[in-house]
Design a protein around this motif. Structure first.
Motif, PDB file in Angstrom:
ATOM      1  N   ALA A  73      -6.804  -0.969  14.555  1.00  0.00           N
ATOM      2  CA  ALA A  73      -7.311   0.157  13.764  1.00  0.00           C
ATOM      3  C   ALA A  73      -8.802   0.301  14.028  1.00  0.00           C
ATOM      4  CB  ALA A  73      -7.039  -0.080  12.287  1.00  0.00           C
ATOM      5  N   CYS A  77      -9.184  -4.868   8.709  1.00  0.00           N
ATOM      6  CA  CYS A  77      -7.829  -4.713   8.160  1.00  0.00           C
ATOM      7  C   CYS A  77      -7.481  -5.805   7.155  1.00  0.00           C
ATOM      8  CB  CYS A  77      -6.806  -4.777   9.292  1.00  0.00           C
ATOM      9  SG  CYS A  77      -7.035  -3.562  10.593  1.00  0.00           S
ATOM     10  N   THR A  79      -3.722  -7.063   4.668  1.00  0.00           N
ATOM     11  CA  THR A  79      -2.303  -6.856   4.400  1.00  0.00           C
ATOM     12  C   THR A  79      -2.132  -6.589   2.909  1.00  0.00           C
ATOM     13  OG1 THR A  79      -1.767  -8.394   6.171  1.00  0.00           O
ATOM     14  CG2 THR A  79      -0.014  -7.888   4.617  1.00  0.00           C
ATOM     15  N   ILE A  85      -0.097  -3.350   6.880  1.00  0.00           N
ATOM     16  CA  ILE A  85      -1.486  -3.570   7.277  1.00  0.00           C
ATOM     17  C   ILE A  85      -2.246  -2.256   7.150  1.00  0.00           C
ATOM     18  CG2 ILE A  85      -3.028  -4.274   9.137  1.00  0.00           C
ATOM     19  CD1 ILE A  85      -0.682  -5.990  10.197  1.00  0.00           C
ATOM     20  N   CYS A  87      -6.224  -0.464   7.075  1.00  0.00           N
ATOM     21  CA  CYS A  87      -7.528  -0.734   7.678  1.00  0.00           C
ATOM     22  C   CYS A  87      -8.519   0.374   7.380  1.00  0.00           C
ATOM     23  CB  CYS A  87      -7.382  -0.846   9.189  1.00  0.00           C
ATOM     24  SG  CYS A  87      -6.051  -1.936   9.717  1.00  0.00           S
ATOM     25  N   ALA A  95     -12.302  -3.695   4.646  1.00  0.00           N
ATOM     26  CA  ALA A  95     -11.075  -3.472   3.877  1.00  0.00           C
ATOM     27  C   ALA A  95     -10.846  -4.705   3.023  1.00  0.00           C
ATOM     28  CB  ALA A  95      -9.895  -3.225   4.799  1.00  0.00           C
ATOM     29  N   CYS A 105     -10.825   0.630   1.305  1.00  0.00           N
ATOM     30  CA  CYS A 105     -11.420   0.602   2.643  1.00  0.00           C
ATOM     31  C   CYS A 105     -12.656   1.479   2.734  1.00  0.00           C
ATOM     32  CB  CYS A 105     -10.415   1.103   3.682  1.00  0.00           C
ATOM     33  SG  CYS A 105      -8.834   0.264   3.690  1.00  0.00           S
ATOM     34  N   CYS A 109      -8.528   4.415   3.905  1.00  0.00           N
ATOM     35  CA  CYS A 109      -7.634   3.499   4.617  1.00  0.00           C
ATOM     36  C   CYS A 109      -6.688   4.250   5.550  1.00  0.00           C
ATOM     37  CB  CYS A 109      -6.801   2.689   3.618  1.00  0.00           C
ATOM     38  SG  CYS A 109      -7.777   1.599   2.564  1.00  0.00           S
ATOM     39  N   ALA A 112      -2.569   0.373  10.365  1.00  0.00           N
ATOM     40  CA  ALA A 112      -2.783  -0.175  11.704  1.00  0.00           C
ATOM     41  C   ALA A 112      -1.617   0.240  12.588  1.00  0.00           C
ATOM     42  CB  ALA A 112      -2.884  -1.691  11.633  1.00  0.00           C
TER      43      ALA A 112
END
Length: 123
Positions: A73, A77, A79, A85, A87, A95, A105, A109, A112
């Protein structure tokens, strides 16, 4: 006392030289045939599950998904609670998961993806 000072100076110099050497190799990795492949400046590279070199674009982030696939990304990133995921949409952006479990983010966001990765060639 002089010997201790010299020994301390030598230890510090060794640490600094080691860190400089590692910084120069950042973004480079050996592919499965042993050839060194380097990504663009300010990128990170890793071997995917097939042994191919995958790199981020400059300032980008990279993580493995739940299946072991490398995803990239524009920025950093994390999870989320479901294992997705997410990023930052901005290079070098951050993030993080907040107290409520929501991903926050820099610049918003984005998910990814493999499409956001680059595959440099050995030279």
């Amino acid at each position: 006392m002089n010997a201790i000072a010299r020994l301390l100076f030598a230890a510090i110099a060794l640490c600094v030289l080691t860190m400089l050497a590692e910084a120069q190799n950042a973004g480079c990795i050996a592919d499965r045939s042993g050839k060194v492949v380097c990504g663009p400046p300010d990128s990170s590279c890793a071997l995917d599950r097939h042994g191919e070199v995958v790199c981020t674009k400059p300032g980008g982030g990279m993580m493995n998904d739940r299946y072991g696939e490398l995803l990239c990304a524009p920025g950093g990133c994390v999870t989320d609670q479901r294992g997705d995921i997410l990023c930052s949409s901005q290079p070098r952006g951050g993030a993080m998961v907040d107290q409520e479990g929501k991903v926050v983010c820099t610049g918003g966001c984005v998910p990814a993806s493999t499409a956001a990765c680059i595959r440099p060639t050995a030279r």
